[in-house]
Design an enzyme around this catalytic site. Structure first.
Site, short mmCIF file in Angstrom:
data_model
loop_
_atom_site.label_atom_id
_atom_site.label_comp_id
_atom_site.label_asym_id
_atom_site.label_seq_id
_atom_site.Cartn_x
_atom_site.Cartn_y
_atom_site.Cartn_z
N THR A 129 0.88 -1.19 0.00
CA THR A 129 0.00 0.00 0.00
C THR A 129 0.91 1.23 0.00
OG1 THR A 129 -0.03 0.24 2.40
CG2 THR A 129 -1.68 -1.23 1.45
N ASP A 130 0.31 2.42 -0.11
CA ASP A 130 1.12 3.64 -0.08
C ASP A 130 1.85 3.77 1.25
OD1 ASP A 130 0.36 4.20 -2.60
OD2 ASP A 130 -1.18 5.68 -2.05
N CYS A 131 1.18 3.40 2.32
CA CYS A 131 1.82 3.54 3.63
C CYS A 131 2.71 2.34 3.98
CB CYS A 131 0.79 3.78 4.72
SG CYS A 131 -0.66 2.74 4.59
N TYR A 132 2.40 1.16 3.40
CA TYR A 132 3.21 -0.05 3.64
C TYR A 132 3.61 -0.63 2.28
CZ TYR A 132 1.54 -0.03 8.49
OH TYR A 132 1.26 0.29 9.78
N PRO A 133 4.64 -0.07 1.64
CA PRO A 133 4.93 -0.46 0.26
C PRO A 133 5.49 -1.87 0.10
CG PRO A 133 6.53 1.14 1.08
CD PRO A 133 5.49 1.01 2.13
#
Ligand code: SF4
Ligand code: SF4
Lengths: 512, 127
Positions: A129-133
């Protein structure tokens, strides 16, 4: 009248004058002095149990990696932990089995390896994800590298447990271990006289917030356990403790052959002897604790109870069943249960363990119901074919071969004059007999120990038989042993295709 | 004393045991046997006074012989003294001592392996 409070007892623990005995010693004391004097004499009774408690596990917090990952699926030594909680938390359950080593290694072993401070391999995957690439990670850790490792066991310390035996003619491998055929043995679990919950069956002193001994460290009861059923003397508790402080001596991964992994948990509860009523209850003996002997050859939820038996009889090493002497094996360790109770006793005597007043009582009136099933389980009689060919005993192998060719069935039940099933012959048996040049009499070629199905059997049970014995068809018999149909793995597969979406698994049964 | 015999495939079909009995007059008791096309493994109980004679004779016939001193090994570090192994042992080689720890009577064991399967902690293994 003797009346003490937990505070009074804690004061005695502080000044070193407390009198602590184990539940085993208390039985003799109450017997000798009577409950009133026993209550005056003894301040705390320590209990203990050390047995397989499947419903156990631990929350682990790994800390964030760089770049960070939201671990959606995570494996420890190839055993999957539940990752659906925040980004770097997971719950490792004792019975989850290894994806590479199978049933012999599981969550219980991972927990033991962590406590033994062994290195454990971590693997996790994520979508990114954007926060957990990050999408995957692999690393090696020990328990000291984790921010937290908190044991939380939803169901521990069963008050008593059923005894398992097997009336069938085949060995069974169960969570109650190896059950030999024809009542060849019986296995039981639970600590009897030392059982924590049997020493305070009305939960007068044990409740949410009670401080306990958990695997060599202090722990707490956080409420009733799942499947808590005090009405049937099957109470359980939910407990927690710091895995980092635990001791491998009181916690062991285990595997039952053919069933899978579990965790042996050492758990002890101190019972403050506040009055003579409590003293009386802690005076319970093995002879007073009664449990049921169940026939595990039945694959259904409600297994038949063969008889009632006391822990005293079980511990004698032999019980009587159907007029036969049957040897017993405990699965939990009485040796270790004693060690739990005596270690806890020592802690209290040394002033290292204070008693706590529970915040809330555990319920005493709950019952444990079956699962609500909205899709009916099909039974053998709904699926089997009633058109089948059988052959009478006394015929020749050649006759059987002809019938098989004509009927296009590879399995031919062999019946007696009154239609009773006495054997089965398959195309394979015939080929083997021909290849070996021994094929005159049917009686010599057929299999006599036939695996059968009954009309009201759920097909999941039948499917398990087919799979376990690696066969493709079973004769269906009625209660007189007469053949009334055949059920094949094809019949079952067709049905499953139709059921579509309903997962096909081993039948539900009560598991520890 | 119990001995463990292993027959290589070439000599598997010969009546070694019968001939050793006839020749030595020893009352051999077969405790366990598994024989197939590839090999044969047999555990035999031999009266102590005939032991050397019997072993010599088997060896001279090409049979591999070992004395079963420790037929199964109990790893005390792994054993939690649960007793799960006790009731599956048909010769009662396993039992509880007075303190509820486990005792293994090696002299009784026939190496059937049932206890190894039943032990939940991998504490037992063949020697
Ligand atoms: S191998 Fe185990 S179960 Fe078998 S005879 Fe020896 S001790 Fe008994
Ligand atoms: S089953 Fe295994 S762990 Fe239990 S007493 Fe026997 S050897 Fe020890």
């Amino acid at each position: 009248m003797v009346e003490k409070t937990v505070q009074d007892i804690n004061q005695k623990i502080k000044d070193g004058s407390v009198h602590v005995v184990t539940a085993e010693q208390m039985t003799d004391i109450v017997d000798e002095l009577g409950p009133e004097d026993a209550a005056r004499e003894v301040d705390v009774v320590t209990t203990g149990t050390f047995g397989a408690m499947c419903s156990s596990g631990a929350f682990l917090n790994f800390g964030h990696s760089d770049p960070p990952i939201k671990m959606q699926r995570v494996w420890l030594n190839d055993v999957e932990a539940y990752g659906g909680i925040a980004a770097v938390d997971a719950y490792i359950g004792a019975t989850q089995i290894s994806e590479s080593r199978g049933m012999e290694y599981g969550g219980g072993h991972v927990i033991e390896d962590l406590v033994a401070r062994k290195s454990v391999h971590i693997r996790a995957v994520a979508d990114g994800t954007d926060c957990y690439p990050r999408k995957n990670i692999e690393t090696e850790i020990t328990i000291d590298d984790l921010n937290q490792a908190i044991m939380l066991n939803p169901r521990n310390a069963y008050q008593r447990y059923n005894v398992a035996t097997n009336s069938s003619d085949r060995t069974l491998y169960t969570y109650m271990d190896t059950l030999l055929p024809n009542y060849g043995n019986a296995t039981y679990s639970g600590a009897g006289v030392l059982s924590p919950l049997y020493n305070d069956p009305d939960f007068e002193t044990i409740g949410t917030g009670s401080k306990i001994f958990l695997c060599g460290a202090p722990g707490y009861i956080i409420g009733e356990g799942t499947q808590h059923e005090p009405q049937n003397d099957l109470a359980t508790i939910m407990v927690t403790g710091n895995l980092k402080e635990m001791n491998r001596e009181f916690l062991r991964g285990a595997a039952f052959h053919g069933y899978g992994a579990t965790l042996y948990v050492g758990l002890g509860i101190p019972i403050p002897v506040l009055n003579e009523n409590i003293a009386k209850k802690t005076g319970i003996s093995d002879a007073d604790i009664i449990t049921n002997v169940l026939d595990y050859s039945s694959p259904r939820r409600l297994r038949p109870t063969l008889r009632k038996v006391s822990y005293e009889e079980l511990k004698s090493g032999m019980i009587e069943l159907d007029g036969k002497e049957v040897r017993t094996s405990p699965l939990s360790s009485f040796f270790m249960a004693r060690k739990v109770a005596s270690t806890l006793k020592h802690w209290i005597e040394q002033g290292n363990f204070m008693l706590s007043q529970p915040m809330e009582k555990l319920p005493t009136d709950t019952l444990f119901g079956p699962m609500k099933q909205t899709k009916e389980t099909p039974l053998v009689k709904d699926v089997m074919s009633r058109k089948m060919i059988t052959i009478r005993q006394g015929k020749s192998v050649e006759d059987a071969a002809k019938l098989i060719m004509k009927g296009q069935s590879t399995h031919l039940p062999v019946t007696s004059e009154d239609d009773r099933l006495i054997g089965i012959i398959t195309a394979w048996d015939i080929s083997k007999a021909v290849a070996q040049g021994k094929y005159d009499k049917l009686d010599r070629t057929m299999t006599r120990r036939v695996i059968t199905a009954t009309l009201d059997e759920p097909i999941d049970v039948t499917a398990r038989k087919l799979e376990k014995h690696n066969i493709s068809a079973l004769p269906v018999i009625d209660k007189d042993g007469k053949v009334i149909g055949m059920i094949t793995s094809d019949d079952i597969s067709r049905l499953i295709a139709k059921r579509n979406g309903c997962s096909f698994q081993a039948p539900l049964e009560e598991k520890r | 004393m119990k001995i463990f015999l292993r027959f290589a495939p070439e000599i598997n079909q010969e009546p070694h045991i019968s001939e050793v009995i006839l020749e030595t007059g020893a009352k051999l008791n077969i405790n366990r046997a598994s024989v197939d096309a590839v090999s044969g493994e047999v555990v035999v109980d031999v009266p102590d006074e005939k032991l050397n004679e019997v072993i010599k004779l088997f060896r001279s016939r090409g049979v591999e012989v070992s004395i079963l001193e420790h037929p199964v090994i109990l790893d005390e570090d792994e054993c939690i003294n649960c007793g799960a192994c006790i009731s599956v042992c048909y010769v009662r080689a396993l039992s509880f001592k007075d303190d509820w720890s486990i005792a293994l009577d090696e002299k009784r064991c026939n190496q059937c392996g049932a206890c190894i399967t039943a032990c939940p902690h991998g504490a037992l293994e063949f020697s």
